[in-house]
Design an enzyme around this catalytic site. Sequence first.
Site, PDB file in Angstrom:
ATOM      1  N   HIS A  30      -8.477   2.189   6.603  1.00 15.17           N
ATOM      2  CA  HIS A  30      -8.558   3.491   7.280  1.00 15.17           C
ATOM      3  C   HIS A  30      -8.855   3.305   8.766  1.00 15.17           C
ATOM      4  O   HIS A  30      -8.318   4.019   9.606  1.00 15.17           O
ATOM      5  CB  HIS A  30      -9.638   4.365   6.635  1.00 15.17           C
ATOM      6  CG  HIS A  30      -9.298   4.750   5.220  1.00 15.17           C
ATOM      7  ND1 HIS A  30      -8.708   5.943   4.902  1.00 15.17           N
ATOM      8  CD2 HIS A  30      -9.431   4.076   4.063  1.00 15.17           C
ATOM      9  CE1 HIS A  30      -8.496   6.000   3.589  1.00 15.17           C
ATOM     10  NE2 HIS A  30      -8.938   4.874   3.058  1.00 15.17           N
ATOM     11  N   ASP A  83      -9.696  11.441   9.415  1.00 14.07           N
ATOM     12  CA  ASP A  83      -9.169  10.767   8.232  1.00 14.07           C
ATOM     13  C   ASP A  83      -9.081  11.766   7.080  1.00 14.07           C
ATOM     14  O   ASP A  83      -9.898  12.684   6.974  1.00 14.07           O
ATOM     15  CB  ASP A  83     -10.133   9.625   7.852  1.00 14.07           C
ATOM     16  CG  ASP A  83      -9.552   8.746   6.776  1.00 14.07           C
ATOM     17  OD1 ASP A  83      -8.800   7.832   7.116  1.00 14.07           O
ATOM     18  OD2 ASP A  83      -9.835   8.988   5.579  1.00 14.07           O
ATOM     19  N   THR A  94      -3.409   7.930   6.017  1.00  9.92           N
ATOM     20  CA  THR A  94      -3.240   6.490   6.196  1.00  9.92           C
ATOM     21  C   THR A  94      -2.403   5.833   5.097  1.00  9.92           C
ATOM     22  O   THR A  94      -2.237   4.616   5.102  1.00  9.92           O
ATOM     23  CB  THR A  94      -4.626   5.807   6.273  1.00  9.92           C
ATOM     24  OG1 THR A  94      -5.357   6.181   5.104  1.00  9.92           O
ATOM     25  CG2 THR A  94      -5.394   6.234   7.500  1.00  9.92           C
ATOM     26  N   ASN A 116      -1.031  -0.122   5.097  1.00 11.24           N
ATOM     27  CA  ASN A 116      -0.928  -0.790   6.403  1.00 11.24           C
ATOM     28  C   ASN A 116      -0.122  -2.077   6.278  1.00 11.24           C
ATOM     29  O   ASN A 116       0.712  -2.375   7.123  1.00 11.24           O
ATOM     30  CB  ASN A 116      -2.319  -1.103   6.963  1.00 11.24           C
ATOM     31  CG  ASN A 116      -3.089   0.155   7.287  1.00 11.24           C
ATOM     32  OD1 ASN A 116      -2.763   0.858   8.228  1.00 11.24           O
ATOM     33  ND2 ASN A 116      -4.073   0.482   6.462  1.00 11.24           N
ATOM     34  N   GLU A 121       3.297  -3.014   8.274  1.00  8.94           N
ATOM     35  CA  GLU A 121       3.324  -4.209   9.135  1.00  8.94           C
ATOM     36  C   GLU A 121       4.470  -5.140   8.718  1.00  8.94           C
ATOM     37  O   GLU A 121       5.180  -5.688   9.572  1.00  8.94           O
ATOM     38  CB  GLU A 121       1.968  -4.928   9.063  1.00  8.94           C
ATOM     39  CG  GLU A 121       0.877  -4.114   9.752  1.00  8.94           C
ATOM     40  CD  GLU A 121      -0.540  -4.473   9.322  1.00  8.94           C
ATOM     41  OE1 GLU A 121      -0.746  -5.534   8.692  1.00  8.94           O
ATOM     42  OE2 GLU A 121      -1.461  -3.677   9.614  1.00  8.94           O
ATOM     43  N   GLY A 165      -5.233   2.175  -6.906  1.00  7.23           N
ATOM     44  CA  GLY A 165      -5.023   3.399  -6.124  1.00  7.23           C
ATOM     45  C   GLY A 165      -3.573   3.756  -5.848  1.00  7.23           C
ATOM     46  O   GLY A 165      -2.744   3.906  -6.755  1.00  7.23           O
ATOM     47  N   GLN A 182      -1.289   2.015  -4.522  1.00 13.09           N
ATOM     48  CA  GLN A 182      -0.445   0.850  -4.232  1.00 13.09           C
ATOM     49  C   GLN A 182       0.842   0.769  -5.039  1.00 13.09           C
ATOM     50  O   GLN A 182       1.813   0.160  -4.595  1.00 13.09           O
ATOM     51  CB  GLN A 182      -1.283  -0.431  -4.354  1.00 13.09           C
ATOM     52  CG  GLN A 182      -2.374  -0.483  -3.272  1.00 13.09           C
ATOM     53  CD  GLN A 182      -3.559  -1.346  -3.619  1.00 13.09           C
ATOM     54  OE1 GLN A 182      -3.513  -2.134  -4.564  1.00 13.09           O
ATOM     55  NE2 GLN A 182      -4.654  -1.211  -2.880  1.00 13.09           N
TER      56      GLN A 182
HETATM   57  N1  UDP Z   1      -6.030  -7.366   7.512  1.00  6.41           N
HETATM   58  C1  UDP Z   1      -6.055  -8.379   8.440  1.00  6.41           C
HETATM   59  N2  UDP Z   1      -6.621  -9.561   8.102  1.00  6.41           N
HETATM   60  C2  UDP Z   1      -7.160  -9.798   6.881  1.00  6.41           C
HETATM   61  C3  UDP Z   1      -7.111  -8.751   5.909  1.00  6.41           C
HETATM   62  C4  UDP Z   1      -6.539  -7.562   6.264  1.00  6.41           C
HETATM   63  O1  UDP Z   1      -5.571  -8.213   9.579  1.00  6.41           O
HETATM   64  O2  UDP Z   1      -7.667 -10.888   6.666  1.00  6.41           O
HETATM   65  C5  UDP Z   1      -5.513  -6.046   7.922  1.00  6.41           C
HETATM   66  C6  UDP Z   1      -4.094  -5.782   7.485  1.00  6.41           C
HETATM   67  O3  UDP Z   1      -3.177  -6.286   8.437  1.00  6.41           O
HETATM   68  C7  UDP Z   1      -4.090  -4.266   7.415  1.00  6.41           C
HETATM   69  C8  UDP Z   1      -5.512  -3.918   6.975  1.00  6.41           C
HETATM   70  O4  UDP Z   1      -6.302  -5.037   7.335  1.00  6.41           O
HETATM   71  O5  UDP Z   1      -3.864  -3.709   8.688  1.00  6.41           O
HETATM   72  C9  UDP Z   1      -5.638  -3.704   5.474  1.00  6.41           C
HETATM   73  O6  UDP Z   1      -5.097  -2.479   5.135  1.00  6.41           O
HETATM   74  P1  UDP Z   1      -4.132  -2.265   3.886  1.00  6.41           P
HETATM   75  O7  UDP Z   1      -3.770  -0.827   3.880  1.00  6.41           O
HETATM   76  O8  UDP Z   1      -3.007  -3.228   3.913  1.00  6.41           O
HETATM   77  O9  UDP Z   1      -5.000  -2.629   2.617  1.00  6.41           O
HETATM   78  P2  UDP Z   1      -6.532  -2.310   2.173  1.00  6.41           P
HETATM   79  O10 UDP Z   1      -7.348  -3.382   2.808  1.00  6.41           O
HETATM   80  O11 UDP Z   1      -6.886  -0.932   2.642  1.00  6.41           O
HETATM   81  O12 UDP Z   1      -6.494  -2.441   0.684  1.00  6.41           O
HETATM   82  N1  UDP Z   2     -10.032   1.543  -6.588  1.00 10.51           N
HETATM   83  C1  UDP Z   2      -9.039   2.116  -5.880  1.00 10.51           C
HETATM   84  N2  UDP Z   2      -8.635   1.522  -4.707  1.00 10.51           N
HETATM   85  C2  UDP Z   2      -9.183   0.351  -4.289  1.00 10.51           C
HETATM   86  C3  UDP Z   2     -10.231  -0.218  -5.024  1.00 10.51           C
HETATM   87  C4  UDP Z   2     -10.629   0.398  -6.180  1.00 10.51           C
HETATM   88  O1  UDP Z   2      -8.512   3.148  -6.257  1.00 10.51           O
HETATM   89  O2  UDP Z   2      -8.755  -0.165  -3.242  1.00 10.51           O
HETATM   90  C5  UDP Z   2     -10.460   2.224  -7.815  1.00 10.51           C
HETATM   91  C6  UDP Z   2     -10.102   1.391  -9.031  1.00 10.51           C
HETATM   92  O3  UDP Z   2      -8.874   1.826  -9.571  1.00 10.51           O
HETATM   93  C7  UDP Z   2     -11.240   1.649  -9.971  1.00 10.51           C
HETATM   94  C8  UDP Z   2     -12.384   2.079  -9.099  1.00 10.51           C
HETATM   95  O4  UDP Z   2     -11.849   2.331  -7.808  1.00 10.51           O
HETATM   96  O5  UDP Z   2     -10.972   2.709 -10.846  1.00 10.51           O
HETATM   97  C9  UDP Z   2     -13.447   1.064  -9.052  1.00 10.51           C
HETATM   98  O6  UDP Z   2     -12.869  -0.114  -8.551  1.00 10.51           O
HETATM   99  P1  UDP Z   2     -13.484  -1.523  -8.918  1.00 10.51           P
HETATM  100  O7  UDP Z   2     -12.766  -2.534  -8.074  1.00 10.51           O
HETATM  101  O8  UDP Z   2     -14.956  -1.435  -8.848  1.00 10.51           O
HETATM  102  O9  UDP Z   2     -13.086  -1.707 -10.429  1.00 10.51           O
HETATM  103  P2  UDP Z   2     -11.801  -2.411 -11.043  1.00 10.51           P
HETATM  104  O10 UDP Z   2     -10.669  -1.420 -10.999  1.00 10.51           O
HETATM  105  O11 UDP Z   2     -11.512  -3.614 -10.194  1.00 10.51           O
HETATM  106  O12 UDP Z   2     -12.223  -2.710 -12.427  1.00 10.51           O
HETATM  107  N1  UDP Z   3      -6.688   9.308  -1.085  1.00  5.80           N
HETATM  108  C1  UDP Z   3      -6.990  10.583  -0.759  1.00  5.80           C
HETATM  109  N2  UDP Z   3      -8.064  11.153  -1.297  1.00  5.80           N
HETATM  110  C2  UDP Z   3      -8.861  10.493  -2.151  1.00  5.80           C
HETATM  111  C3  UDP Z   3      -8.555   9.191  -2.508  1.00  5.80           C
HETATM  112  C4  UDP Z   3      -7.458   8.614  -1.947  1.00  5.80           C
HETATM  113  O1  UDP Z   3      -6.307  11.220   0.000  1.00  5.80           O
HETATM  114  O2  UDP Z   3      -9.845  11.074  -2.573  1.00  5.80           O
HETATM  115  C5  UDP Z   3      -5.526   8.654  -0.479  1.00  5.80           C
HETATM  116  C6  UDP Z   3      -5.817   8.098   0.890  1.00  5.80           C
HETATM  117  O3  UDP Z   3      -4.680   8.229   1.696  1.00  5.80           O
HETATM  118  C7  UDP Z   3      -6.072   6.641   0.636  1.00  5.80           C
HETATM  119  C8  UDP Z   3      -5.143   6.383  -0.522  1.00  5.80           C
HETATM  120  O4  UDP Z   3      -5.157   7.583  -1.276  1.00  5.80           O
HETATM  121  O5  UDP Z   3      -5.769   5.851   1.753  1.00  5.80           O
HETATM  122  C9  UDP Z   3      -5.554   5.235  -1.409  1.00  5.80           C
HETATM  123  O6  UDP Z   3      -6.901   5.343  -1.692  1.00  5.80           O
HETATM  124  P1  UDP Z   3      -7.715   4.086  -2.148  1.00  5.80           P
HETATM  125  O7  UDP Z   3      -9.131   4.431  -2.137  1.00  5.80           O
HETATM  126  O8  UDP Z   3      -7.122   3.578  -3.394  1.00  5.80           O
HETATM  127  O9  UDP Z   3      -7.422   2.955  -1.070  1.00  5.80           O
HETATM  128  P2  UDP Z   3      -7.957   2.755   0.393  1.00  5.80           P
HETATM  129  O10 UDP Z   3      -6.905   3.317   1.298  1.00  5.80           O
HETATM  130  O11 UDP Z   3      -9.252   3.487   0.517  1.00  5.80           O
HETATM  131  O12 UDP Z   3      -8.070   1.281   0.495  1.00  5.80           O
END
Ligand code: UDP
Ligand code: UDP
Ligand code: UDP
Length: 463
Positions: free
Chosen positions: A23, A123, A146, A362, A366, A381, A383
């Site tokens: 974010h 956000d 995002t 992101n 990229e 989530g 993904q």
């Molecule tokens: N990122 C990075 N170096 C790392 C890990 C992540 O630059 O070692 C950056 C990546 O390029 C992206 C962001 O962190 O811009 C991660 O966002 P993304 O939506 O891909 O995944 P999230 O970390 O939210 O699951």
């Molecule tokens: N979660 C998510 N996005 C993330 C990380 C976690 O939506 O980037 C959700 C995931 O699906 C789970 C909850 O948050 O239901 C708790 O995540 P955690 O990693 O603690 O549990 P896991 O899913 O790895 O068992």
């Molecule tokens: N999101 C949202 N509301 C929520 C949860 C998720 O709008 O309550 C959207 C938001 O754009 C977020 C994406 O779903 O970036 C994925 O959420 P998650 O927590 O899995 O991943 P994060 O982006 O936080 O790594």
Amino acid sequence: MATGGRMENSPHVALLPSAGMGHLTPFLRLAATLAGRGCTVTLVVTHPTVSLTESQHITHFLSTHPQVHSLNFHILPFDDPITDNSIPTDPFFLQFEAIQRSGHLLPPLLSSLSPPLSSLVTDIMLAPTIDPVSTHLCLPNYVLFTSCAKMLALVAHFPTVSDKGISIDLDPNFDIPGLPTLPKSWLPPPLFDQTHIFRRLLISNGRGLIKAKGILTNTFQALESETLATLNDGKIVSGLPPVLAIGPLEPYEYGQGPWISWLSAQPAGSVMYVSFGSRTALSKEEIRELGDGLEKSGVRFLWVLKGNKVDKEDSQEIEDLVGYDFLKRVKNRGLIVKDWVDQWVILEHVAIGGFLSHCGWNSVTEAAWHGVPVLAWPQHGDQKLNASIVKSSGLGLWEESWGWGGEKLKGEEIGKRIREFMENEELKKKATNVGEEARKAAGKGGNSEKALIEFMQTSKKIL
Ligand code: UDP
Ligand code: UDP
Ligand code: UDP
């Protein structure tokens, strides 16, 4: 457009990111872009942050962008988090909720700024909190979304599902008005749990979304034209504000690390970059199978490992996670790092031929920018929705039978897919085309640049 100092009548925009690098990164990129185009920009900095990486990036950003102002926002301590009993609560979700609960502290902070603000960009996670704040201060609020436009469509539609009590448990599919039917297995699993914090937040964020003046998204027309058109023609939910695709947002600086010399010694297009983003740690078993897969694939690889979701708690050594023998066996063709890397610089390196990614949005944008083919392995989530765009756009492959992370997948299968993927010449051409479209959109006169200018012009008008 001016690219230097503050323009006459230029808007003063406050940016309010939420939690996590996924974010924060697009907000810092937008802050630098707006400041570079002559806007006055104030970054609202939440204290404390969840991860060390966030606070380090904010400090560094502010020191290298002295033209961007900052406003400290100390959130209230959180004594009684609303958690459900069955699922360990994600620290980032708790932070979203903690920031939301401190929203009432924002009006006096924001109204003290000089020159007075012309608009807010917040956000999605803060959308419900910011609505009363922006109304109170008579400021237009824009949401920066995002994730992908498809996820935006889901967030916009989901409050209706909840209001009408539509059960999403039985049907194998899920319909969002105006869009092709989605397999339900693509939706974030916590949506099916009535008590899950993710579901609760998503519904309240969806309700907040509709009250915004506009929605900015880090996507571009060529990638998601159909979804963007549907969002803007009012089919998904009536009254949804205009959705402006302004992506891919570009980085504000380029860093390097010790990995650059290793990468530069590898042949062009030969290296698979492996990363699951900033907050996904694989289990020990998953690490073992992925390592086995990388070894069996025979390809060169740069693997960024995480031992824990939150970096402050990530103290294990690489050797503890993958084992000394593995390191010895792959040392001539694999590099494993556990530090923060500059992913943008890695993806633009000529040695990179593919990206095994969890498909955080992101990361997808990229890879799109650089035309690097993606092998999608969604973990959580949004993904799978992101992975579906990787596949439909031609940017990469998604083996749906792999399921979510955490499901049992053997090294043999991973290795076979990686090898096939790295040898797929057709895919490379398609990904290159996506890259050209991405750079065209964000470049001078492109759709995304035009949308950004439209946002800046509407922001100028103080309501
Ligand atoms: N990122 C990075 N170096 C790392 C890990 C992540 O630059 O070692 C950056 C990546 O390029 C992206 C962001 O962190 O811009 C991660 O966002 P993304 O939506 O891909 O995944 P999230 O970390 O939210 O699951
Ligand atoms: N979660 C998510 N996005 C993330 C990380 C976690 O939506 O980037 C959700 C995931 O699906 C789970 C909850 O948050 O239901 C708790 O995540 P955690 O990693 O603690 O549990 P896991 O899913 O790895 O068992
Ligand atoms: N999101 C949202 N509301 C929520 C949860 C998720 O709008 O309550 C959207 C938001 O754009 C977020 C994406 O779903 O970036 C994925 O959420 P998650 O927590 O899995 O991943 P994060 O982006 O936080 O790594």
